[in-house]
Design an enzyme around this catalytic site. Sequence first.
Site, mmCIF file in Angstrom:
data_model
loop_
_atom_site.group_PDB
_atom_site.id
_atom_site.type_symbol
_atom_site.label_atom_id
_atom_site.label_comp_id
_atom_site.label_asym_id
_atom_site.label_seq_id
_atom_site.Cartn_x
_atom_site.Cartn_y
_atom_site.Cartn_z
ATOM 1 N N GLU A 39 2.013 6.349 -6.971
ATOM 2 C CA GLU A 39 0.972 7.273 -7.440
ATOM 3 C C GLU A 39 1.405 8.723 -7.229
ATOM 4 O O GLU A 39 1.153 9.584 -8.083
ATOM 5 C CB GLU A 39 -0.329 7.006 -6.698
ATOM 6 C CG GLU A 39 -0.961 5.687 -7.090
ATOM 7 C CD GLU A 39 -2.183 5.366 -6.252
ATOM 8 O OE1 GLU A 39 -2.753 6.290 -5.640
ATOM 9 O OE2 GLU A 39 -2.563 4.190 -6.194
ATOM 10 N N TYR A 93 0.836 -1.217 0.000
ATOM 11 C CA TYR A 93 0.000 0.000 0.000
ATOM 12 C C TYR A 93 0.868 1.263 0.000
ATOM 13 O O TYR A 93 0.714 2.131 -0.873
ATOM 14 C CB TYR A 93 -0.974 -0.018 1.180
ATOM 15 C CG TYR A 93 -2.308 0.641 0.863
ATOM 16 C CD1 TYR A 93 -2.397 1.611 -0.128
ATOM 17 C CD2 TYR A 93 -3.456 0.303 1.553
ATOM 18 C CE1 TYR A 93 -3.601 2.215 -0.427
ATOM 19 C CE2 TYR A 93 -4.671 0.899 1.262
ATOM 20 C CZ TYR A 93 -4.735 1.855 0.271
ATOM 21 O OH TYR A 93 -5.929 2.443 -0.023
HETATM 22 C C1 LIG Z 1 -14.409 11.200 -0.247
HETATM 23 C C2 LIG Z 1 -13.325 10.605 -1.022
HETATM 24 C C3 LIG Z 1 -11.995 11.178 -0.638
HETATM 25 C C4 LIG Z 1 -10.995 10.780 -1.645
HETATM 26 C C5 LIG Z 1 -9.650 11.121 -1.262
HETATM 27 C C6 LIG Z 1 -8.748 10.568 -2.216
HETATM 28 C C7 LIG Z 1 -7.487 10.203 -1.613
HETATM 29 C C8 LIG Z 1 -7.090 8.880 -2.120
HETATM 30 C C9 LIG Z 1 -5.770 8.499 -1.678
HETATM 31 C C10 LIG Z 1 -5.593 7.023 -1.463
HETATM 32 C C11 LIG Z 1 -5.017 6.383 -2.601
HETATM 33 C C12 LIG Z 1 -5.114 4.877 -2.513
HETATM 34 C C13 LIG Z 1 -5.148 4.298 -3.866
HETATM 35 C C14 LIG Z 1 -4.873 2.857 -3.866
HETATM 36 C C15 LIG Z 1 -3.657 2.427 -4.049
HETATM 37 C C16 LIG Z 1 -3.401 1.010 -4.038
HETATM 38 O O1 LIG Z 1 -4.243 0.165 -4.200
HETATM 39 S S1 LIG Z 1 -1.800 0.610 -3.818
HETATM 40 C C17 LIG Z 1 -1.694 -1.148 -3.951
HETATM 41 C C18 LIG Z 1 -1.944 -1.852 -2.674
HETATM 42 N N1 LIG Z 1 -3.296 -1.658 -2.262
HETATM 43 C C19 LIG Z 1 -3.833 -2.240 -1.202
HETATM 44 O O2 LIG Z 1 -3.172 -2.972 -0.499
HETATM 45 C C20 LIG Z 1 -5.253 -1.967 -0.899
HETATM 46 C C21 LIG Z 1 -6.133 -3.066 -1.319
HETATM 47 N N2 LIG Z 1 -7.499 -2.738 -1.032
HETATM 48 C C22 LIG Z 1 -8.136 -3.175 0.017
HETATM 49 O O3 LIG Z 1 -7.639 -3.893 0.840
HETATM 50 C C23 LIG Z 1 -9.594 -2.807 0.163
HETATM 51 O O4 LIG Z 1 -10.063 -2.503 -1.066
HETATM 52 C C24 LIG Z 1 -9.939 -1.714 1.192
HETATM 53 C C25 LIG Z 1 -10.942 -0.777 0.583
HETATM 54 C C26 LIG Z 1 -8.744 -0.900 1.612
HETATM 55 C C27 LIG Z 1 -10.550 -2.382 2.439
HETATM 56 O O5 LIG Z 1 -11.566 -3.208 2.098
HETATM 57 P P1 LIG Z 1 -12.734 -3.649 3.077
HETATM 58 O O6 LIG Z 1 -13.754 -4.229 2.179
HETATM 59 O O7 LIG Z 1 -13.235 -2.599 3.977
HETATM 60 O O8 LIG Z 1 -12.032 -4.705 4.036
HETATM 61 P P2 LIG Z 1 -12.027 -6.272 3.973
HETATM 62 O O9 LIG Z 1 -11.416 -6.756 5.232
HETATM 63 O O10 LIG Z 1 -11.383 -6.712 2.735
HETATM 64 O O11 LIG Z 1 -13.572 -6.656 3.909
HETATM 65 C C28 LIG Z 1 -14.450 -6.448 5.014
HETATM 66 C C29 LIG Z 1 -15.581 -7.483 4.951
HETATM 67 O O12 LIG Z 1 -16.333 -7.325 3.770
HETATM 68 C C30 LIG Z 1 -16.245 -8.501 2.971
HETATM 69 N N3 LIG Z 1 -16.077 -8.079 1.578
HETATM 70 C C31 LIG Z 1 -15.569 -6.923 1.143
HETATM 71 N N4 LIG Z 1 -15.574 -6.899 -0.173
HETATM 72 C C32 LIG Z 1 -16.077 -8.074 -0.590
HETATM 73 C C33 LIG Z 1 -16.305 -8.653 -1.864
HETATM 74 N N5 LIG Z 1 -16.025 -7.985 -2.995
HETATM 75 N N6 LIG Z 1 -16.834 -9.885 -1.907
HETATM 76 C C34 LIG Z 1 -17.134 -10.577 -0.789
HETATM 77 N N7 LIG Z 1 -16.923 -10.069 0.453
HETATM 78 C C35 LIG Z 1 -16.410 -8.841 0.534
HETATM 79 C C36 LIG Z 1 -15.007 -9.246 3.452
HETATM 80 O O13 LIG Z 1 -15.092 -10.613 3.221
HETATM 81 C C37 LIG Z 1 -15.020 -8.903 4.909
HETATM 82 O O14 LIG Z 1 -15.969 -9.745 5.552
HETATM 83 P P3 LIG Z 1 -15.699 -10.298 7.021
HETATM 84 O O15 LIG Z 1 -14.413 -11.046 6.919
HETATM 85 O O16 LIG Z 1 -16.869 -11.154 7.318
HETATM 86 O O17 LIG Z 1 -15.563 -9.094 7.905
#
Ligand SMILES: CCCCCCCCCCCCC/C=C/C(=O)SCCNC(=O)CCNC(=O)[C@H](O)C(C)(C)COP(=O)(O)OP(=O)(O)OC[C@H]1O[C@@H](n2cnc3c(N)ncnc32)[C@H](O)[C@@H]1OP(=O)(O)O
Length: 363
Positions: free
Chosen positions: A294, A287
């Site tokens: 970026e 990340y």
């Molecule tokens: C108002 C807007 C302001 C904008 C400001 C802009 C600024 C932006 C700057 C930031 C720039 C970042 C850009 C990104 C860069 C990169 O990606 S660099 C490369 C490396 N990247 C990463 O490592 C990040 C990868 N991404 C993620 O990990 C995720 O997308 C996340 C959004 C950061 C977190 O995801 P989240 O869903 O909240 O967490 P999880 O633990 O994964 O999931 C929670 C529970 O939800 C279930 N779930 C989520 N999605 C799915 C799905 N598609 N299908 C099925 N289930 C899903 C997941 O299973 C979890 O369930 P439980 O385990 O039961 O809790």
Amino acid sequence: MRTPFTSEVISDVHESSICIRLYLDECTQISFSGNFNVCSLSCFPAQGHGAKGDNEYEFSLEFLESVEPQVTHRSTQRQVNITVRKQEHSWWDRLTLQERKPVFLAPDFDRWMEESDAEMELRAKEEKISKISVESRSPKDPYLGLKRGYLFMYNLVQFLGFSWIFVNMTVRLFILGQDSLYDTFHTIADMMYFCQILAVVEVVNPALGIVRTGLMPPLIQLVGRNVILFVIFGSLEDMQNKAVVFFVFYLWSIIEIFRYPYYMLACISTEWTMLTWLRYSLWIPLYPMGVLAEAVAVIQSLPIFDETRLFSIPLPESLGSSLSFSYSLQIYLVLMFLGLFINFRHLFRQRKRRLRPKRRKLH
Ligand SMILES: CCCCCCCCCCCCC/C=C/C(=O)SCCNC(=O)CCNC(=O)[C@H](O)C(C)(C)COP(=O)(O)OP(=O)(O)OC[C@H]1O[C@@H](n2cnc3c(N)ncnc32)[C@H](O)[C@@H]1OP(=O)(O)O
């Protein structure tokens, strides 16, 4: 008198009781007779019947503290389980009075409990009970199967998309070497556009309650990636043949080829420990590296926006001709690190929750 066991007695200790397991040698049946002694010295007399006929058996243990005289035991053909109750519920420093344990005695660490384990066990039980009561109170979701099917398909498509990107970039890197860095955009952009447009679904899902997670982390990621993809790379031809495109796309795709299969398994209520670990660990280096790549792309684009005046905001003549879009991008640079901080904290919490050591199962 002989001892009824082959080589060792296995014991495990809990706060209130001790369980001793004897592995039987020649006995096929064994029954304990007589009373077991009160206080700490316990004699275990028994009668056994096996290949060598009827025999009397006995062994004794001097426990660290007093135990109840009544002992329960259960025999099978291979072993006897004897449960001895402690007179006072307390944690013992060791099992026997003598500091060196008898040679025939071996602790069963799978079942051995210490005070901290017991607390964890109690907490786990409480969590389980509260989870069951919450589940039983909340009505069953009639669309659960449909939601899972839809999420599975979505994750599969994203997994295939990002795998194609990753494999394509890796193969090109091996074949073309450094040259491949400079035309990543022309070969990969269409698939990346497809995956990132589709990723809008990741903001819609929590908004509609299809996945139970916050709206902010996926929104930050979606906006962050799409600004880079569509505004910086997509709209500036001069950016498209820069090496930074390779690093940004490669870092995005590495994380996704583990994240989407993890979600796919979650949809079918399956978990692979290694995949879970990778999904919740790879982001730690990736990340910050991704956001750094970026940031480099944004910084490289600033003079191009100044020069081309693309997306510049027209100003009244008294204030100058127009306000370059590069100013907005400089503000965006600060937001990027704020976004990184929010998502890093979110992912750290998720990691702690998902990789919490599983409690040992007792009995
Ligand atoms: C108002 C807007 C302001 C904008 C400001 C802009 C600024 C932006 C700057 C930031 C720039 C970042 C850009 C990104 C860069 C990169 O990606 S660099 C490369 C490396 N990247 C990463 O490592 C990040 C990868 N991404 C993620 O990990 C995720 O997308 C996340 C959004 C950061 C977190 O995801 P989240 O869903 O909240 O967490 P999880 O633990 O994964 O999931 C929670 C529970 O939800 C279930 N779930 C989520 N999605 C799915 C799905 N598609 N299908 C099925 N289930 C899903 C997941 O299973 C979890 O369930 P439980 O385990 O039961 O809790």
